[in-house]
Scaffold this active site. Sequence first.
Site, mmCIF file in Angstrom:
data_model
loop_
_atom_site.group_PDB
_atom_site.id
_atom_site.type_symbol
_atom_site.label_atom_id
_atom_site.label_comp_id
_atom_site.label_asym_id
_atom_site.label_seq_id
_atom_site.Cartn_x
_atom_site.Cartn_y
_atom_site.Cartn_z
ATOM 1 C CD GLN A 195 -7.412 -1.756 -1.002
ATOM 2 O OE1 GLN A 195 -8.015 -1.013 -0.230
ATOM 3 N NE2 GLN A 195 -6.097 -1.876 -1.001
ATOM 4 C CE LYS A 232 -8.905 -6.341 4.956
ATOM 5 N NZ LYS A 232 -9.138 -6.789 3.572
ATOM 6 C CB ALA A 279 -10.281 -10.441 2.154
ATOM 7 N N GLY A 288 -12.571 -15.099 6.101
ATOM 8 C CA GLY A 288 -12.154 -13.922 6.855
ATOM 9 C C GLY A 288 -12.763 -12.639 6.335
ATOM 10 C CG ASP A 327 -11.171 -5.209 0.918
ATOM 11 O OD1 ASP A 327 -10.206 -4.707 0.319
ATOM 12 O OD2 ASP A 327 -11.090 -5.667 2.069
ATOM 13 C CB SER A 362 -0.968 -0.008 1.178
ATOM 14 O OG SER A 362 -1.954 -1.008 1.018
#
Length: 335
Positions: free
Chosen positions: A308, A118, A184, A182, A155, A68
């Site tokens: 994203q 998250k 994601a 999870g 996402d 990122s």
Amino acid sequence: MARSKPVRWRIPYRRPGRAALRRYHGRPVHRAGDAPAAGARCLAGRRRLAVVTRHAEVIGDPIAQSKSPAIHGFWIERLGLDADYRATQVDAGGLADYVADRRRASDWCGCNVTMPHKQTIMPLLDRLEPLAKQVGAVNTVVKAADGKLVGRNTDVAGFLEPLTDRLRQQHYFRMARVIGTGGAARAIVSGLAREGFTLVVAGRDRAKADALLEELDPSGEHHAAQIDHFAAATDFVFDDRKGCCDLVVNASPLGMKGKPPLPFDWSHAPPGSIAYDIVTDPVDTPFLKSAREAGFETIDGLAMLIGQAAAAFTHFFGIEPPREFDGELRERLMA
């Protein structure tokens, strides 16, 4: 937790429907490139500069492998923004302190959130956008103008972006096999269900996969499975898949550096399936290599990651990133 040193950035002075960049005459911490994007260069000079001290970051545990900072840094450079984007390791025990510290920091405009935060970050925020609430996972936190921390989910859009052209087509049937349960995976399942896919979700715990489907799309005719169901070969004969859209998605950390590979036998994939792996370290995973060897088209994790990140960048810095340079960005990320 110690506060980060403030940095300067160039931000558009915004009016309804308009955005502009200004040449910054101060001394930036992050020095912009000599040639900003053409769009930013054309806009320069139309508004007075609004100078603030802000930065954004990505948090997770581990975080050293995150791409990122390279993505956001590339866009910052191309647009000529004097901004900063960092990677900050935050373990589970330090998450509440991190949020409290950043809430007080005037130079902080938000963060991307990766594993394992998250879902656990959600109750620490002031409000959630509807999609994040529906998905039950946050991957982007933005400090609003009123100082409140808003949880968002980019996402879903990031995952669907490389499938856009296909999803514009009409299909007789859409089916996806999704490995993982999870944060994601929740975004991916939500996005695919909204696009009319019948889903098979597989995890180590079948009951967890079943509960995920029941929560996210209770009216759909979906199925849960054990992850090892796909490890052994099958002699199932698929029907004619002409006019169908089939996906096999690795939404788990399996195949990531330091993790075992995902055991998937490609006899479980219908002809014409697309293999999509959201893992980004490495970019070319064993899952994708085996898919190509079996004759399937592949999409790597950089597609979702860049997609994203683009939505998050706009929330952080108030301007869309220069996507015309995606090819160069991918080359840099894979170097």
